[in-house]
Design an enzyme around this catalytic site. Sequence first.
Site, PDB file in Angstrom:
ATOM      1  N   CYS A 105      26.336  30.507 -11.627  1.00 27.45           N
ATOM      2  CA  CYS A 105      25.748  29.485 -12.494  1.00 27.45           C
ATOM      3  C   CYS A 105      26.528  29.439 -13.804  1.00 27.45           C
ATOM      4  CB  CYS A 105      24.284  29.837 -12.759  1.00 27.45           C
ATOM      5  SG  CYS A 105      23.432  28.681 -13.838  1.00 27.45           S
ATOM      6  N   HIS A 147      19.932  24.303  -6.080  1.00 31.19           N
ATOM      7  CA  HIS A 147      20.262  25.107  -7.264  1.00 31.19           C
ATOM      8  C   HIS A 147      20.058  24.275  -8.534  1.00 31.19           C
ATOM      9  CE1 HIS A 147      22.736  28.211  -9.473  1.00 31.19           C
ATOM     10  NE2 HIS A 147      22.831  27.171 -10.296  1.00 31.19           N
ATOM     11  N   GLU A 148      20.584  23.049  -8.535  1.00 31.30           N
ATOM     12  CA  GLU A 148      20.440  22.194  -9.724  1.00 31.30           C
ATOM     13  C   GLU A 148      18.996  21.743  -9.909  1.00 31.30           C
ATOM     14  OE1 GLU A 148      22.772  22.238 -11.829  1.00 31.30           O
ATOM     15  OE2 GLU A 148      24.162  23.158 -10.421  1.00 31.30           O
ATOM     16  N   HIS A 151      16.948  24.137 -11.797  1.00 33.31           N
ATOM     17  CA  HIS A 151      17.117  24.078 -13.257  1.00 33.31           C
ATOM     18  C   HIS A 151      16.108  23.133 -13.905  1.00 33.31           C
ATOM     19  CE1 HIS A 151      20.474  26.597 -14.314  1.00 33.31           C
ATOM     20  NE2 HIS A 151      21.242  26.083 -13.371  1.00 33.31           N
TER      21      HIS A 151
END
Length: 196
Positions: A105, A147-148, A151
Amino acid sequence: MTLPIVAYGDPVLRKVGKDIQKEYPDLTDLVKNMWETMYNANGVGLAAPQIGRPIRLFLVDTTPFADDEELSAEEQEELNGFKKVFINAHMVEETGQNWAFNEGCLSIPDIREDVQRKDTITISYVDEDFKPHTETYGGLLARVIQHEYDHIEGILFTDKLSSLKKRLLKGRLANISKGKINVDYRMRFPNVKKTR
């Protein structure tokens, strides 16, 4: 314009992002600056919280993965040139088998760990023109998007590690938040002691 990437430990990385309207101030410039920031840091994805904005916006360009010789020709073709902006994204479902992949990351430089994720996702979002989409992705595409997406939900990949792994990484994560790390892109560190 290249923006500083927020480092591990900053509270903005723990906020659940808010949906935005088409009239969000300077959205076109923000997206352009996010692309520039991501490419400058050699990333394949970047979410708005990583540049200090707690909003539901992230972008993905998986082209660098297309060179991976371990992938099938079909997978390489799918990843090559996949470049999208996801606004107001909401996960519809995550299905299939759990599989591990080594993730990193931009907000947590120099730490990479295997993370378990489902192999298929369905996600709804609007694009830069605020046109709605609901799409299903699998494999590495699904992984990068997950993954994004995490966030904008205030989740980091390190949250998905075992408690033992987390304990082993504690010191390194603390050093990142204090700026005790060498990176070749601009970062903003939450726990750097300010000198007069």
